[in-house]
Each structure stands twice: as structure tokens, then as C-alpha cells.
Design a protein around this motif. Structure first.
Motif, PDB file in Angstrom:
ATOM      1  N   PRO A   8       0.804  -1.215   0.000  1.00  0.00           N
ATOM      2  CA  PRO A   8       0.000   0.000   0.000  1.00  0.00           C
ATOM      3  C   PRO A   8       0.836   1.263   0.000  1.00  0.00           C
ATOM      4  O   PRO A   8       0.299   2.355  -0.100  1.00  0.00           O
ATOM      5  N   ALA A   9       2.173   1.102   0.136  1.00  0.00           N
ATOM      6  CA  ALA A   9       3.043   2.271   0.077  1.00  0.00           C
ATOM      7  C   ALA A   9       3.056   2.871  -1.328  1.00  0.00           C
ATOM      8  O   ALA A   9       3.371   4.038  -1.509  1.00  0.00           O
ATOM      9  N   PRO A  11       1.564   4.648  -4.510  1.00  0.00           N
ATOM     10  CA  PRO A  11       0.397   5.504  -4.717  1.00  0.00           C
ATOM     11  C   PRO A  11      -0.769   4.672  -5.236  1.00  0.00           C
ATOM     12  O   PRO A  11      -0.600   3.827  -6.124  1.00  0.00           O
ATOM     13  N   ALA A  12      -1.955   4.884  -4.685  1.00  0.00           N
ATOM     14  CA  ALA A  12      -3.103   4.042  -5.008  1.00  0.00           C
ATOM     15  C   ALA A  12      -3.434   4.040  -6.490  1.00  0.00           C
ATOM     16  O   ALA A  12      -3.673   2.981  -7.096  1.00  0.00           O
ATOM     17  N   TYR A  69      -4.581  -2.988   0.741  1.00  0.00           N
ATOM     18  CA  TYR A  69      -5.356  -2.254   1.745  1.00  0.00           C
ATOM     19  C   TYR A  69      -6.257  -3.206   2.520  1.00  0.00           C
ATOM     20  O   TYR A  69      -6.720  -4.221   1.992  1.00  0.00           O
ATOM     21  N   GLN A  74     -10.064   2.120   3.399  1.00  0.00           N
ATOM     22  CA  GLN A  74      -8.647   2.516   3.409  1.00  0.00           C
ATOM     23  C   GLN A  74      -8.185   2.912   1.996  1.00  0.00           C
ATOM     24  O   GLN A  74      -7.441   3.886   1.822  1.00  0.00           O
ATOM     25  N   LEU A  75      -8.630   2.145   0.984  1.00  0.00           N
ATOM     26  CA  LEU A  75      -8.282   2.489  -0.399  1.00  0.00           C
ATOM     27  C   LEU A  75      -8.880   3.852  -0.769  1.00  0.00           C
ATOM     28  O   LEU A  75      -8.209   4.689  -1.383  1.00  0.00           O
ATOM     29  N   SER A  77      -9.626   6.340   1.190  1.00  0.00           N
ATOM     30  CA  SER A  77      -8.878   7.404   1.870  1.00  0.00           C
ATOM     31  C   SER A  77      -7.565   7.694   1.157  1.00  0.00           C
ATOM     32  O   SER A  77      -7.168   8.861   0.999  1.00  0.00           O
ATOM     33  N   ALA A  78      -6.879   6.617   0.718  1.00  0.00           N
ATOM     34  CA  ALA A  78      -5.607   6.794   0.015  1.00  0.00           C
ATOM     35  C   ALA A  78      -5.816   7.554  -1.292  1.00  0.00           C
ATOM     36  O   ALA A  78      -5.007   8.409  -1.670  1.00  0.00           O
ATOM     37  N   VAL A  81      -6.454  11.282  -0.504  1.00  0.00           N
ATOM     38  CA  VAL A  81      -5.201  11.964  -0.167  1.00  0.00           C
ATOM     39  C   VAL A  81      -4.380  12.221  -1.425  1.00  0.00           C
ATOM     40  O   VAL A  81      -3.816  13.312  -1.620  1.00  0.00           O
ATOM     41  N   GLU A  82      -4.318  11.220  -2.288  1.00  0.00           N
ATOM     42  CA  GLU A  82      -3.545  11.368  -3.526  1.00  0.00           C
ATOM     43  C   GLU A  82      -4.151  12.429  -4.431  1.00  0.00           C
ATOM     44  O   GLU A  82      -3.427  13.200  -5.072  1.00  0.00           O
TER      45      GLU A  82
END
Length: 292
Positions: A8-9, A11-12, A69, A74-75, A77-78, A81-82
Motif C-alpha cells: 500500500p506504500a 500511490p493508489a 489495503y 482505506q483504499l 482514503s488513500a 489523499v492522492e
């Protein structure tokens, strides 16, 4: 093809693009729905996203797990953020960091005014007055003056063109692309002067025009923001505006202020020369008349 569980580090959205070819048809529809509108995907519910992709919510959850994720929240949210990071990065690349999307109109005005004022103060110490005087002398004495600048470079140069015409200088602004420039450069003689303005110094057409003009014996002047550039090296008289070319808009804004300062300086110096030699004189109503 790797079967390792993606981290998950990553970028989604990058992970989605990389995994897309290996997804089954249903999961691929979910990924494509996210990639088609990532802004919306950062706020959609798992049910709504599934409906958009014609896939069950369980498939959305499995896609999130495949990307590393714990679940779709969680996905999501990622992705959100991106999206925010990408928007900010795009702003920074285009406009710069001096102004932010949250600044008020009054703040933007103050920042722009301050930026221009600082640019002009810095430019004064970097402008070669001797070169500017030499450039003004060849412009004032030329039988014909051709000016060239593209896009943003044309703004200050077009004003110089109009002001030179106002004091009786036979000046033409070159436009119409490289064919027109090459055609007119073939007519140059030692009685002509060519002035180009190119902030980046990398305009191949400007550099070629200066080289051709020099070969024809014409005087050549470059106003630029890039010492050591091709345009700088090609000119007989090089006038650095004192502000180097930048990568983002606020830096270009600073440079444009210095462009206008230099072209205004050139115009006034030319006007002084023509006034002293009696070519033109000012009258009370602001018009210009022949002294004869």
C-alpha cells in the motif's frame, strides 16, 4: 507477471494502473471506474462505486485487498489523499508556491505587487546599462528595425514596437511563424537592426534569425533572461533583463516585469537620441512633429 501482494506504500492510482492488465473482467471494471473519475472515487461508497462498475461490493473489497489495503475505506482514503496531493502539485508546477489556492484576492494582489517590486529592484542591479545604450544607438540609427518575440515574449516587445513607431522609427513586428521570419530575414542589409526578446533564450527561431541577420551585416540585439543561452550567444548586443527565466508562473511574472523595464529603457534612450539629433521633437499637445 508478479503474484506478490502489492504494497500500500505505492500511490493508489499508480497501483491501479499497474495492476489493470492482470485483473479479471469484473475487477477491471471497478479499477477503470476509479481511474475514470478518481476525484469522485475518493468519496463514493462501496455500493455506489460497485454500481458504477456493474460489480458487487465484494469485488470492490477484493480489489482493495489486492492493492494491499485492509478494505475499501482505506483504499478510498488513500485515493482522496492522492487527489489532494496531485491538485497541490499541479498548482505548484503551474503557478508556484508564492500564492496558494486559499489566498484571498487581497493577498494575491499584495503578493503580485510585492513580487513585481522585488523583481524590478533586483533587475536594476543586473542590467548592463552600457549594452542597453549600445542597443538604443543601433535602433535609433537603423533604416529599418525588425522585432521578434513569441507568446509571452511578445507582450513587452509589442509595446516597444508601437512606441518606436510613435517617434518615427521604421519598425516592424515579425509574426506569421518561421516561414515569414526566414523570408524577411533574407531581405536584411547592413542598414537594418533586429531585436528579439526571448526570456528562456532557447527559441531556435530567434537564434536563427539573429545568426542570419548578423551574416547579412545587420545589427542584432537580444533581450533575454538566460545568460549563456543560444539567443544570448547569437546576438551582437546582449541585454540581460536582470531576472533569470523561471519554471513557474510567478517566476515568469517576475521576469516579465524586468522585460518591460528593459524595453521601456530602450524606448526612452532611443527617444533621447532622436531628440538630440533633431530627428523628432515633442510638442505641448503630446504629439510628435518633424522639426522642419
Amino acid at each position: 507477471m508478479s503474484t506478490d501482494t502489492p504494497s500500500p506504500a505505492r500511490p493508489a492510482l499508480t497501483a491501479l494502473r499497474e495492476e489493470l492488465p492482470s485483473l479479471n473482467p469484473t475487477m477491471r471494471r471497478v479499477a477503470e471506474a476509479i481511474l475514470a473519475d478518481p476525484d469522485a472515487a475518493g468519496s463514493l461508497s462501496i455500493t455506489t462505486l460497485g454500481a458504477r462498475a456493474d460489480a458487487p461490493p465484494a469485488t470492490v473489497s477484493r480489489l482493495a485487498g489486492r492493492l494491499g489495503y485492509a478494505g475499501f475505506p482505506q483504499l478510498r482514503s488513500a485515493i482522496a489523499v492522492e487527489n489532494g496531493r496531485n491538485a497541490q502539485d499541479g498548482w505548484a508546477r503551474d503557478i508556484g508556491s508564492a500564492i496558494t489556492p486559499r489566498d484571498s484576492a487581497a493577498d494575491v494582489l499584495d503578493i503580485l505587487a510585492g513580487t513585481a517590486a522585488r523583481a524590478l529592484r533586483e533587475a536594476v542591479s543586473g542590467i548592463d546599462i552600457g549594452a542597453a545604450q549600445e542597443a538604443a544607438a543601433v535602433i535609433a540609427g537603423a533604416e529599418r528595425v525588425l522585432l521578434y518575440g513569441e507568446w509571452g515574449d511578445s507582450v513587452a516587445l509589442r509595446e516597444l514596437h508601437l512606441r518606436l513607431q510613435r517617434i518615427g522609427v521604421a519598425a516592424w513586428f515579425l509574426e506569421g511563424g518561421p516561414v515569414t521570419v526566414r523570408t524577411l530575414s533574407a531581405t536584411l542589409t547592413s542598414r537594418d537592426a533586429v531585436v528579439v526578446l526571448n526570456r528562456s533564450g532557447a527559441d531556435g527561431i530567434a537564434a536563427r534569425l539573429l545568426a542570419d541577420a548578423s551574416s547579412a551585416g545587420a545589427a542584432t540585439v537580444a533581450v533575454h533572461g538566460a545568460p549563456g543561452s543560444a539567443v544570448d550567444e547569437a546576438a551582437g548586443i546582449s541585454v540581460f533583463t536582470g531576472i533569470r527565466d523561471g519554471e513557474v508562473w510567478t517566476q515568469h511574472y517576475s521576469g516579465r516585469a524586468s522585460d518591460t523595464l528593459v524595453t521601456s529603457l530602450l524606448w526612452v534612450l532611443v527617444a533621447q537620441l532622436r531628440s538630440v539629433d533633431g530627428t523628432r521633437r515633442y510638442v505641448d499637445d503630446g504629439a510628435l512633429e518633424d522639426p522642419r
